[in-house]
Design an enzyme around this catalytic site. Structure first.
Site, PDB file in Angstrom:
ATOM      1  N   ASN A   9       0.884  -1.171   0.000  1.00 54.83           N
ATOM      2  CA  ASN A   9       0.000   0.000   0.000  1.00 54.83           C
ATOM      3  C   ASN A   9       0.917   1.215   0.000  1.00 54.83           C
ATOM      4  O   ASN A   9       1.524   1.531   1.021  1.00 54.83           O
ATOM      5  CB  ASN A   9      -0.894  -0.005   1.245  1.00 54.83           C
ATOM      6  CG  ASN A   9      -1.636   1.309   1.405  1.00 54.83           C
ATOM      7  OD1 ASN A   9      -1.829   2.043   0.439  1.00 54.83           O
ATOM      8  ND2 ASN A   9      -2.056   1.614   2.632  1.00 54.83           N
ATOM      9  N   LYS A  11       0.226   4.300  -0.220  1.00 57.92           N
ATOM     10  CA  LYS A  11      -0.331   5.540   0.356  1.00 57.92           C
ATOM     11  C   LYS A  11      -0.068   6.699  -0.611  1.00 57.92           C
ATOM     12  O   LYS A  11      -0.120   6.507  -1.823  1.00 57.92           O
ATOM     13  CB  LYS A  11       0.272   5.804   1.739  1.00 57.92           C
ATOM     14  CG  LYS A  11       0.283   4.548   2.619  1.00 57.92           C
ATOM     15  CD  LYS A  11       0.575   4.840   4.053  1.00 57.92           C
ATOM     16  CE  LYS A  11       0.702   3.535   4.809  1.00 57.92           C
ATOM     17  NZ  LYS A  11       0.298   3.622   6.178  1.00 57.92           N
ATOM     18  N   HIS A  95      -9.444   1.479   4.482  1.00 63.74           N
ATOM     19  CA  HIS A  95      -8.174   1.553   5.217  1.00 63.74           C
ATOM     20  C   HIS A  95      -8.360   2.494   6.408  1.00 63.74           C
ATOM     21  O   HIS A  95      -9.092   3.478   6.328  1.00 63.74           O
ATOM     22  CB  HIS A  95      -7.065   2.071   4.290  1.00 63.74           C
ATOM     23  CG  HIS A  95      -5.706   1.961   4.896  1.00 63.74           C
ATOM     24  ND1 HIS A  95      -5.220   2.901   5.773  1.00 63.74           N
ATOM     25  CD2 HIS A  95      -4.742   1.027   4.769  1.00 63.74           C
ATOM     26  CE1 HIS A  95      -4.006   2.533   6.158  1.00 63.74           C
ATOM     27  NE2 HIS A  95      -3.688   1.402   5.558  1.00 63.74           N
ATOM     28  N   GLU A  97      -6.631   4.783   7.586  1.00 63.84           N
ATOM     29  CA  GLU A  97      -6.342   6.211   7.325  1.00 63.84           C
ATOM     30  C   GLU A  97      -7.519   6.883   6.627  1.00 63.84           C
ATOM     31  O   GLU A  97      -7.792   8.060   6.849  1.00 63.84           O
ATOM     32  CB  GLU A  97      -5.047   6.334   6.499  1.00 63.84           C
ATOM     33  CG  GLU A  97      -3.825   6.053   7.371  1.00 63.84           C
ATOM     34  CD  GLU A  97      -2.625   5.487   6.630  1.00 63.84           C
ATOM     35  OE1 GLU A  97      -2.564   5.589   5.393  1.00 63.84           O
ATOM     36  OE2 GLU A  97      -1.747   4.921   7.317  1.00 63.84           O
ATOM     37  N   GLU A 167      -5.876  -4.981  10.108  1.00 58.56           N
ATOM     38  CA  GLU A 167      -4.806  -4.027  10.381  1.00 58.56           C
ATOM     39  C   GLU A 167      -5.087  -3.331  11.711  1.00 58.56           C
ATOM     40  O   GLU A 167      -5.850  -2.356  11.755  1.00 58.56           O
ATOM     41  CB  GLU A 167      -4.748  -2.978   9.266  1.00 58.56           C
ATOM     42  CG  GLU A 167      -4.441  -3.562   7.910  1.00 58.56           C
ATOM     43  CD  GLU A 167      -3.710  -2.554   7.025  1.00 58.56           C
ATOM     44  OE1 GLU A 167      -2.635  -2.894   6.534  1.00 58.56           O
ATOM     45  OE2 GLU A 167      -4.195  -1.427   6.872  1.00 58.56           O
ATOM     46  N   GLY A 173       2.347   1.793  10.717  1.00 66.59           N
ATOM     47  CA  GLY A 173       3.362   2.841  10.614  1.00 66.59           C
ATOM     48  C   GLY A 173       4.030   3.165  11.943  1.00 66.59           C
ATOM     49  O   GLY A 173       4.724   4.164  12.066  1.00 66.59           O
ATOM     50  N   SER A 213       3.127  -2.698  10.185  1.00 72.31           N
ATOM     51  CA  SER A 213       4.580  -2.811  10.379  1.00 72.31           C
ATOM     52  C   SER A 213       5.133  -4.192   9.989  1.00 72.31           C
ATOM     53  O   SER A 213       6.005  -4.722  10.660  1.00 72.31           O
ATOM     54  CB  SER A 213       4.957  -2.443  11.818  1.00 72.31           C
ATOM     55  OG  SER A 213       4.586  -1.101  12.092  1.00 72.31           O
TER      56      SER A 213
HETATM   57  C1  PEP Z   1      -0.688   0.080   5.732  1.00 72.65           C
HETATM   58  O1  PEP Z   1      -0.518   1.163   5.228  1.00 72.65           O
HETATM   59  O2  PEP Z   1      -1.685  -0.569   5.428  1.00 72.65           O
HETATM   60  C2  PEP Z   1       0.310  -0.431   6.679  1.00 72.65           C
HETATM   61  C3  PEP Z   1       0.086  -1.586   7.263  1.00 72.65           C
HETATM   62  O3  PEP Z   1       1.416   0.354   6.910  1.00 72.65           O
HETATM   63  P1  PEP Z   1       2.789  -0.101   7.621  1.00 72.65           P
HETATM   64  O4  PEP Z   1       3.199  -1.413   6.990  1.00 72.65           O
HETATM   65  O5  PEP Z   1       3.755   0.993   7.302  1.00 72.65           O
HETATM   66  O6  PEP Z   1       2.511  -0.234   9.076  1.00 72.65           O
END
Ligand code: PEP
Length: 251
Positions: A9, A11, A95, A97, A167, A173, A213
């Site tokens: 992803n 972003k 998501h 975000e 998630e 992040g 992460s």
């Molecule tokens: C994401 O953006 O869906 C995500 C899991 O980010 P990260 O791997 O950076 O935690």
């Protein structure tokens, strides 16, 4: 047998040109994709170039959002048909975000899901609890509610391509990963919920990705869990080398 699905992803990172550079560097680092799928969720503006660069490689290109209407006076929005025409084959929906910064609700996710299914896009529906919800002991309840409401209206027949991404918001992040056992517990719960919402057959076939992460050094242990069928990767998918290591987990 559920084929592992490893999705990046991106972003709000990378132009079309940068996406092409990434794919050119990434492809030679990958082994065979016969037993797994690699996918990149890219910004709208990079879909067409990324899809062209990925042609013949087996890498799927997708978008990170869509709007649910087909077309109309919706300034700034992009439809499922538009991303499909640009070369997307999957779409990330709900998501955290988008839920946190852009007001996406479960109701909106359900409408976007219907639009994605109508366009034959693979929907990757994201669910996950915040730290406060986890600490209050509400993680399962929150996730059950998100699944029930986000998947409302979806029939078992329309769910053939459905992918769920778990998630935990506190792991995105932040460098904090749910342990493999913690993640497995939630994935098992999600599969049970899918079974009651859509039946055993759909629950068995649906891939449930873990996101938060994920890195080259933790992907194998996460994916060794029975109900973890892939990963949705943010930061570590921005570099060809680290994302290739993730896609090649266990190899
Ligand atoms: C994401 O953006 O869906 C995500 C899991 O980010 P990260 O791997 O950076 O935690």
């Amino acid at each position: 047998m559920r084929k592992p699905f490893l999705a990046g992803n991106w972003k709000m990172y990378k132009t079309g040109t940068e996406a092409v550079e990434f794919i050119k560097a990434f492809v030679p680092l990958l082994g065979s994709l016969s037993d797994r799928e690699a996918a990149l969720g890219v910004p709208f503006t990079a879909i067409a170039q990324a899809a062209e660069a990925a042609q013949g490689t087996g890498i799927l290109i997708g978008s990170q959002n869509i709007y649910f209407e087909k077309e109309g006076a919706f300034t700034g929005e992009i439809s499922a048909g538009m991303v499909k025409a640009a070369g997307a084959s999957f779409v990330i929906l709900g998501h955290s975000e988008r839920r946190q910064f852009f007001g996406d609700t479960d109701l909106w996710v359900s409408k976007k899901l219907a639009a994605a299914v109508a366009m034959d896009l693979i929907p990757v529906v994201c669910v996950g609890e915040t730290l406060a919800q986890r600490e209050a002991g509400d993680a399962f309840k929150v996730i059950s509610g998100q699944l029930k409401n986000s998947l409302a209206g979806l029939t078992p027949d329309a769910a053939v391509k459905l992918i769920i991404a778990y998630e935990p918001v506190w792991a995105i992040g932040t460098g904090k990963t749910a342990s493999a056992a913690e993640a497995q517990e939630v994935h098992e719960h999600i599969r049970k919920e899918l079974s009651s919402l859509l039946g055993d057959k759909v629950a068995e076939a649906t891939r449930i990705l873990y996101g938060g992460s994920v890195k080259p050094d933790n992907v194998a242990s996460l994916l060794s869990q029975k109900d973890i069928d892939g990963a949705l990767v943010g930061g570590a998918a921005l570099k060809p080398d680290s994302f290739a290591q993730i896609v090649k987990f266990g190899g």
